[in-house]
Scaffold this active site. Structure first.
Site, PDB file in Angstrom:
ATOM      1  N   LYS A 133       0.850  -1.183   0.000  1.00 51.25           N
ATOM      2  CA  LYS A 133       0.000   0.000   0.000  1.00 51.25           C
ATOM      3  C   LYS A 133       0.887   1.235   0.000  1.00 51.25           C
ATOM      4  CE  LYS A 133      -1.784   2.880   2.622  1.00 51.25           C
ATOM      5  NZ  LYS A 133      -1.623   4.048   1.738  1.00 51.25           N
ATOM      6  N   GLU A 208      10.434   1.716  10.307  1.00 44.46           N
ATOM      7  CA  GLU A 208      11.476   2.714  10.049  1.00 44.46           C
ATOM      8  C   GLU A 208      10.807   4.076  10.086  1.00 44.46           C
ATOM      9  OE1 GLU A 208      13.239   5.502   8.841  1.00 44.46           O
ATOM     10  OE2 GLU A 208      13.356   4.691   6.801  1.00 44.46           O
ATOM     11  N   CYS A 241      14.262  10.847   5.512  1.00 41.82           N
ATOM     12  CA  CYS A 241      14.259  10.364   6.894  1.00 41.82           C
ATOM     13  C   CYS A 241      15.639  10.455   7.532  1.00 41.82           C
ATOM     14  CB  CYS A 241      13.730   8.928   6.950  1.00 41.82           C
ATOM     15  SG  CYS A 241      14.632   7.764   5.926  1.00 41.82           S
ATOM     16  N   GLU A 339      10.744  16.064  14.096  1.00 40.39           N
ATOM     17  CA  GLU A 339      11.087  15.958  12.677  1.00 40.39           C
ATOM     18  C   GLU A 339      10.223  16.933  11.858  1.00 40.39           C
ATOM     19  OE1 GLU A 339      10.026  12.216  10.624  1.00 40.39           O
ATOM     20  OE2 GLU A 339      12.082  12.228   9.859  1.00 40.39           O
TER      21      GLU A 339
HETATM   22  P1  NAI Z   1       2.281   8.610   7.676  1.00 37.65           P
HETATM   23  O1  NAI Z   1       3.159   7.861   8.588  1.00 37.65           O
HETATM   24  O2  NAI Z   1       0.922   8.971   8.157  1.00 37.65           O
HETATM   25  O3  NAI Z   1       2.073   7.805   6.289  1.00 37.65           O
HETATM   26  C1  NAI Z   1       2.933   6.803   5.821  1.00 37.65           C
HETATM   27  C2  NAI Z   1       2.115   5.655   5.254  1.00 37.65           C
HETATM   28  O4  NAI Z   1       1.303   5.076   6.260  1.00 37.65           O
HETATM   29  C3  NAI Z   1       1.158   6.033   4.122  1.00 37.65           C
HETATM   30  O5  NAI Z   1       1.150   5.011   3.146  1.00 37.65           O
HETATM   31  C4  NAI Z   1      -0.180   6.072   4.836  1.00 37.65           C
HETATM   32  O6  NAI Z   1      -1.279   5.851   3.974  1.00 37.65           O
HETATM   33  C5  NAI Z   1      -0.037   4.935   5.808  1.00 37.65           C
HETATM   34  N1  NAI Z   1      -0.951   4.990   6.954  1.00 37.65           N
HETATM   35  C6  NAI Z   1      -1.405   6.075   7.607  1.00 37.65           C
HETATM   36  N2  NAI Z   1      -2.222   5.700   8.622  1.00 37.65           N
HETATM   37  C7  NAI Z   1      -2.262   4.351   8.629  1.00 37.65           C
HETATM   38  C8  NAI Z   1      -2.909   3.374   9.449  1.00 37.65           C
HETATM   39  N3  NAI Z   1      -3.689   3.724  10.477  1.00 37.65           N
HETATM   40  N4  NAI Z   1      -2.711   2.073   9.171  1.00 37.65           N
HETATM   41  C9  NAI Z   1      -1.922   1.697   8.159  1.00 37.65           C
HETATM   42  N5  NAI Z   1      -1.284   2.567   7.341  1.00 37.65           N
HETATM   43  C10 NAI Z   1      -1.448   3.884   7.575  1.00 37.65           C
HETATM   44  O7  NAI Z   1       3.073   9.891   7.210  1.00 37.65           O
HETATM   45  P2  NAI Z   1       2.482  11.304   6.706  1.00 37.65           P
HETATM   46  O8  NAI Z   1       1.271  11.680   7.510  1.00 37.65           O
HETATM   47  O9  NAI Z   1       2.300  11.236   5.251  1.00 37.65           O
HETATM   48  O10 NAI Z   1       3.711  12.275   7.051  1.00 37.65           O
HETATM   49  C11 NAI Z   1       3.776  12.903   8.312  1.00 37.65           C
HETATM   50  C12 NAI Z   1       5.206  12.997   8.804  1.00 37.65           C
HETATM   51  O11 NAI Z   1       5.767  11.712   8.967  1.00 37.65           O
HETATM   52  C13 NAI Z   1       6.194  13.704   7.902  1.00 37.65           C
HETATM   53  O12 NAI Z   1       6.121  15.084   7.986  1.00 37.65           O
HETATM   54  C14 NAI Z   1       7.507  13.162   8.431  1.00 37.65           C
HETATM   55  O13 NAI Z   1       7.883  13.864   9.588  1.00 37.65           O
HETATM   56  C15 NAI Z   1       7.164  11.736   8.784  1.00 37.65           C
HETATM   57  N6  NAI Z   1       7.539  10.809   7.704  1.00 37.65           N
HETATM   58  C16 NAI Z   1       8.652  10.038   7.825  1.00 37.65           C
HETATM   59  C17 NAI Z   1       9.057   9.232   6.793  1.00 37.65           C
HETATM   60  C18 NAI Z   1      10.261   8.386   6.871  1.00 37.65           C
HETATM   61  O14 NAI Z   1      10.929   8.193   5.878  1.00 37.65           O
HETATM   62  N7  NAI Z   1      10.560   7.779   7.992  1.00 37.65           N
HETATM   63  C19 NAI Z   1       8.335   9.208   5.530  1.00 37.65           C
HETATM   64  C20 NAI Z   1       7.137   9.994   5.509  1.00 37.65           C
HETATM   65  C21 NAI Z   1       6.782  10.765   6.556  1.00 37.65           C
END
Ligand code: NAI
Ligand code: MG
Length: 442
Positions: A133, A208, A241, A339
């Protein structure tokens, strides 16, 4: 919900045949997927840039070749995996890396296809079936990957792509009882929700979760190199990240460092991510831009000073944010602890090695750390004390797929990469066989 359900059912049905496919057969198909990625490299690079706004030149030259390499690397590594054997009083222990079952892979938007294939390739190599996903802000290349995999001869049901929102599609997938692994890259709050869902069926998970990594610049460092390393942190408009967003600089060189850094940062070419000359492109989404600026506004209100940038890029407009450097920040402030995921760095100074290490380790994260020093012994000493999954010394972003990758503390759980990926995606089994003609009662 219904699509998630159907995808897990397809993955469950396809699992026995794929798991039973000999390693060489699985490796051959993974190499064919890599061929397909290489053949469609221009398409993939263009679509990824259109979708998430990251630089076309890096998609062409760095990211998409790495996507293909992800498949080749894990195909080859699979063929090298040892099934260990040893004897216990004549009994043979035979340890095998067995496929685990359907795996749910949830990926973010900052490096969509690279992060997806970093999980998809080892999961498939291990003999598992996959439900991927991708993030709702960057869904397109995952669907192209499904086409490429089908063309490469991957049987139906082995790789399933479900498009949808996290709270709907994602939540349905991670709470499904037939799922045997969950691998997630993204934010800490989402990771907590996923871990809670996984707890219901004790589904093993790998997380991660980004960080707030430091770049330590000692007064014996090559200053040009240190400035280069620091400016590199604006890569992908700061949506990385691993980014070393906290510059920790020895007070004796802080002024000179800041002067040179400001000079270099203002020379960065900002603009259209499709232009070859662009160094810093737009951020991904109005909501992300708002989030970034919220962090900067609150930091400035709390006493920080923007010595470089400090707001949206009004010349370019749209989703562009100025590369920003904030000074006058305190260790316990939000801007140092949280972050941002945008082109925003902070600078703090230190006087001693102990102080540098304390600042570096003084967040709840531990993904990576970078050290600039001209003293080898100091490099070793400091690296040993840093809490981080990866430490770079006088370099940055040098990644080898054989190496473990992941974070300490709240930067994640577990490591992937090389053998560690197979460790996560396999169920290890030890079969103990009695010697021929052996009887319990002699
Ligand atoms: P997020 O963690 O909400 O989204 C990442 C993935 O998780 C997406 O595919 C999303 O659809 C999925 N997701 C969200 N809620 C879920 C749930 N309840 N169950 C299963 N899957 C779920 O990240 P978001 O909101 O797009 O970004 C917010 C912040 O997160 C960013 O500003 C950054 O600080 C951090 N981030 C860190 C990343 C990394 O590489 N470690 C990558 C992206 C965001
Ligand atoms: Mg979210």
């Amino acid at each position: 919900q219904a699509e998630a359900e159907a995808a897990v059912a397809a993955a469950k049905e396809a699992f026995p045949a794929w798991a039973a496919t000999p390693r060489a057969g699985r490796a051959r198909i993974l190499h064919a997927i890599a061929d397909g990625v290489e053949k469609r490299l221009e398409d993939l690079a263009g679509v990824e840039t259109a979708d998430n706004g990251a630089l076309l030149r890096s998609h062409r030259r760095g990211v998409m070749p790495r996507v293909a390499h992800n498949f080749r690397f894990f195909a080859d590594r699979l063929l090298e995996l040892d099934h260990e054997s040893f004897l216990t009083r004549g009994h043979t222990n035979h340890v095998t890396w067995d496929p685990a079952g359907p795996c749910v892979l949830i990926t973010p938007w900052n490096a969509p296809l690279m992060l997806a294939t970093w999980k998809v390739a080892p999961a498939l190599a291990a003999g598992n079936t996959v439900i991927l996903k991708p993030a709702e802000w960057s869904p397109l290349t995952a669907s192209l990957l499904a086409d490429i995999a089908a063309d490469a001869g991957l049987p139906p049901g082995v790789l399933n792509v479900v498009q949808g929102y996290g709270a709907e599609a994602g939540a349905a997938l991670v709470s499904h009882p037939d799922v045997r692994r969950i691998s997630f890259t993204g934010s800490v709050p989402t990771a907590r929700r996923i871990a809670q869902a996984a707890a219901a069926h004790l589904t093993p998970l790998s997380l991660e979760l980004g960080g707030k990594s430091p770049l330590l610049v000692f007064d014996d460092a090559d200053l040009d190199l240190a400035v280069d390393l620091a400016v590199e942190q604006y890569d992908n408009a700061g949506q990385v990240c691993l980014a070393a967003t906290r510059l920790l600089v020895h007070s004796a060189i802080a002024e000179e460092f800041t002067r040179r850094f400001a000079e270099r940062a203002s020379a960065l070419v900002r603009g259209d991510p499709r232009d070859e000359a662009t160094d810093v492109g737009p951020n991904i989404h109005p909501r992300q831009l708002e989030k970034i600026h919220g962090f900067v506004r609150r930091a400035v209100a709390a006493g920080a000073r923007a010595v470089v940038g400090g707001g949206p890029d009004t010349d370019l407009g749209g989703l562009h944010y100025q590369p920003t450097l904030l000074t006058g920040v305190t260790q316990d402030s939000e801007i140092v602890q949280e972050e941002v995921f945008g082109p925003v760095l902070t600078l703090q100074t230190f006087d001693t090695e102990d102080e540098a290490v304390a600042l570096a380790n003084g967040t709840r994260f531990g993904l990576a750390a970078t050290v600039a020093t001209g003293d080898r012994e100091r490099a070793e000493r400091v690296a040993a004390r840093l809490v981080a999954g990866t430490v770079w010394i006088n370099c940055f972003f040098v990644r080898d797929l054989r190496a473990p990758f992941g974070g300490s503390r709240q930067s994640g759980i577990g490591r992937e990469g090389g053998t560690w990926s197979f460790d996560f995606y396999c169920d290890l089994k030890n079969a103990v066989t009695a010697p021929e003609g052996w009887t319990r009662h002699g």
